[in-house]
Scaffold this active site. Structure first.
Site, PDB file in Angstrom:
ATOM      1  N   HIS A 190       0.815  -1.224   0.000  1.00 20.15           N
ATOM      2  CA  HIS A 190       0.000   0.000   0.000  1.00 20.15           C
ATOM      3  C   HIS A 190       0.853   1.281   0.000  1.00 20.15           C
ATOM      4  CE1 HIS A 190      -2.807   3.122   1.041  1.00 20.15           C
ATOM      5  NE2 HIS A 190      -2.235   3.267   2.225  1.00 20.15           N
TER       6      HIS A 190
ATOM      7  N   HIS B  14       4.086   6.761   5.370  1.00 17.55           N
ATOM      8  CA  HIS B  14       2.916   7.479   5.866  1.00 17.55           C
ATOM      9  C   HIS B  14       2.070   6.722   6.896  1.00 17.55           C
ATOM     10  CE1 HIS B  14       0.416   5.472   2.725  1.00 17.55           C
ATOM     11  NE2 HIS B  14      -0.577   5.715   3.556  1.00 17.55           N
TER      12      HIS B  14
ATOM     13  N   GLU C 295       1.114   5.364  12.683  1.00 18.83           N
ATOM     14  CA  GLU C 295      -0.262   4.996  13.004  1.00 18.83           C
ATOM     15  C   GLU C 295      -0.399   3.492  13.260  1.00 18.83           C
ATOM     16  OE1 GLU C 295      -3.265   7.298  12.202  1.00 18.83           O
ATOM     17  OE2 GLU C 295      -4.156   5.853  13.591  1.00 18.83           O
ATOM     18  N   ASP C 296       0.248   2.700  12.449  1.00 17.35           N
ATOM     19  CA  ASP C 296      -0.027   1.259  12.454  1.00 17.35           C
ATOM     20  C   ASP C 296       1.085   0.375  13.019  1.00 17.35           C
ATOM     21  OD1 ASP C 296      -2.379   1.910  11.252  1.00 17.35           O
ATOM     22  OD2 ASP C 296      -1.703   1.463   9.216  1.00 17.35           O
TER      23      ASP C 296
ATOM     24  N   ASP D 194      -2.912   8.266  -1.273  1.00 19.07           N
ATOM     25  CA  ASP D 194      -3.309   7.241  -0.303  1.00 19.07           C
ATOM     26  C   ASP D 194      -4.769   6.842  -0.550  1.00 19.07           C
ATOM     27  OD1 ASP D 194      -3.276   5.780   2.252  1.00 19.07           O
ATOM     28  OD2 ASP D 194      -4.444   7.475   3.026  1.00 19.07           O
TER      29      ASP D 194
ATOM     30  N   ASP E 288     -18.467  15.837 -26.398  1.00 18.25           N
ATOM     31  CA  ASP E 288     -17.085  15.542 -26.017  1.00 18.25           C
ATOM     32  C   ASP E 288     -16.972  14.170 -25.365  1.00 18.25           C
ATOM     33  OD1 ASP E 288     -18.432  16.175 -23.726  1.00 18.25           O
ATOM     34  OD2 ASP E 288     -16.825  17.388 -22.851  1.00 18.25           O
TER      35      ASP E 288
HETATM   36 MN    MN Z   1      -2.483   4.696   3.930  1.00 15.72          MN
END
Ligand code: MN
Length: 492
Positions: free
Chosen positions: A47, A71, A75-76, A137, A258
């Protein structure tokens, strides 16, 4: 995508780029996320890698790609922001902190919407790069949304349509906006999505075959006129924007010209106009459909020449003509102005993006959360509305939100002009003060120097936050004045 793909993508854009930190960040993130999997079943590291890949595709600098790889680490995983800072420096750590802050939203329903919007604006105001990473993300999360439960799918997709896509659009990031919208469309309006796909799939192939012929004719004619290095391709309209347009045209696809446009990319601005001339020499243009967004760019910075012509056998075809630079800006918008800044830090913004700085200023002014929430309603309107450009009689150009009125303009020029406004002339005609202005209008504000205070009624129709605040401030002052006189009188 592998780390090697990512590195070669960066090198492809900038052969001199130092990718050692990128490789280091990958190893660091892979180790931190070791053993974790996504709901798709793949290793988690895929990811952040895909997120970084999307940004490399946009040719954004190495520090941003490093931050993208890291990133989700604080957090994880057990690794802290302090450790990231030690290893990758304060700039990268600051970006990751920004993304982590954006991620934590615990509210539900409308509260959630407001909180989300507030956070996005804050991120936008403090460092746009954080927003770019967040977009990438989100884009990858949407690409893998299939693996999540339906309720979550719907929430994420809806949030994308309501918040992410309009902000991407406002920043001129056309390709990002379109991808975010098309991926979310399926989950938010599944039936409408199926319907749109079906009519598109029926109408598109014959049109594509036809355009192959048109391309050949045009290429021959351009060669005769000495226009070289032309790149021509059919551009399929994106599904969500097609859907919205269909709703506007009674769901009648034959009225959409278009569906597939021919996009022509040439080396110079002069070539753009030559191509336009050649096209109009071959085929008759439709009235009112020639748009020169090179001389007059769209408020979000978009530049191109557009024309719609009666082509071979009377078919209606739209052409979009631009240079390579214009093409890049049309796809990635404001992000195009990050490339050549060595440090990867905020570069000087072009005129059309100055509002981002304005946003930063507003955000500093309103640091209190409660006040910010109160101001949000007007702020949101200022930002999500399209912009128009109007002229003062002296030829100054003033940038206002769509449907702004002469009063908004008066306050945009100066509060004294606003407070003493008694009338307005638009293109030499007297108009009511609540008339919506349009791009290109020449507006003359009539003032009376004896008039010192605005009318409270104006609050009912002004569109800008600036006008609203200035009117309120002037009224407040007036009330304070009355009150003081009243006190004085009572004392006597
Ligand atoms: Mn993420």
């Amino acid at each position: 995508m592998t780390i090697n793909d990512l590195v070669s993508k960066i090198k492809e854009n900038d052969p001199k780029a130092d990718t050692s930190l990128v490789e280091l960040a990958y190893d660091f993130a892979a180790k931190a996320h070791e053993g974790q999997t996504r709901s798709t079943g793949e290793p988690y590291i895929n990811h952040p890698l895909a997120t970084a890949g999307i940004l490399a595709e946009m040719n954004l600098g190495a520090p941003l790609i490093v931050a993208a790889l890291l990133h989700d680490v604080p957090e994880d995983t057990a690794v802290t922001l302090e450790e990231l800072e030690k290893n990758f420096g304060a700039d990268v750590a600051e970006m990751v902190r920004g993304i982590t802050k954006l991620g934590k939203i615990k509210y539900r329903g409308i509260e959630r919407y407001i909180e989300n919007l507030r956070k996005m604006f804050l991120a936008m105001a403090s460092d746009l790069r954080v927003l770019f990473i967040k977009f990438a993300d989100r884009l990858h999360n949407l690409q893998t949304l299939e693996a999540l439960p339906p309720k979550k799918q719907y929430r994420i997709a809806l949030e994308t349509l309501e918040i992410f896509a309009p902000i991407a659009n406002r920043l001129g990031m056309g390709e990002m906006r379109a991808q975010l919208e098309d991926l979310s469309f399926k989950y938010v309006y599944p039936e409408e999505y199926q319907w749109t796909v079906k009519i598109f799939e029926e109408a598109a192939p014959p049109k594509e075959a036809y355009l192959e012929q048109v391309k050949k004719i045009l290429a021959g004619e351009l060669a005769v006129h000495g226009v070289k290095e032309v790149e021509m391709s059919g551009r399929r309209k994106h599904l969500y924007s097609l859907y919205k347009k269909l709703l506007k045209y009674d769901r009648d696809i034959s009225r959409i010209h278009d569906l597939i446009a021919l996009r022509i990319i040439v080396p110079t601005v002069a070539d753009c106009y030559s191509v336009l001339g050649v096209i109009h020499g071959l085929w008759k243009p439709l009235k009112g459909r020639i748009k020169d967004y090179i001389a007059q760019p769209k408020p979000n910075g978009y530049r191109s020449l557009h024309t719609t012509v009666f082509c071979e056998d009377g078919e209606v075809v739209e052409f979009q003509i631009r240079t390579r630079d214009m093409h890049e800006e049309a796809e990635i918008g404001i992000a195009a102005h990050w490339h050549y800044d060595e440090s990867g830090k905020r570069a000087e913004l072009p005129q059309h993006a100055k509002w981002v700085q304005e946003l930063a200023r507003i955000q500093k002014e309103i640091s209190e959360k409660k006040e910010f929430l109160e101001a949000l309603e007007t702020l949101k309107i200022d930002i999500f509305r399209n912009r128009i450009f109007v002229f003062t009689p002296r030829g100054d150009v003033i940038d206002l939100p769509e449907e702004a009125t002469p009063i908004d303009l008066a306050y945009a020029i100066h509060s004294d002009i606003g407070n003493s406004c008694i009338g307005a002339m638009v293109n030499d005609e007297i108009v009511p003060l609540d008339s919506p202005l349009r791009s290109g209008d020449v507006v003359y504000i009539l003032t009376d120097k004896n008039r010192k205070t605005p009318s409270a009624d104006w609050l009912k129709f002004v569109k800008t936050r600036q006008a609203k605040n200035k009117i309120k401030a002037a009224l407040r002052e007036q009330h304070v004045g009355w009150f003081k006189t009243l006190l004085k009188q009572n004392k006597k």
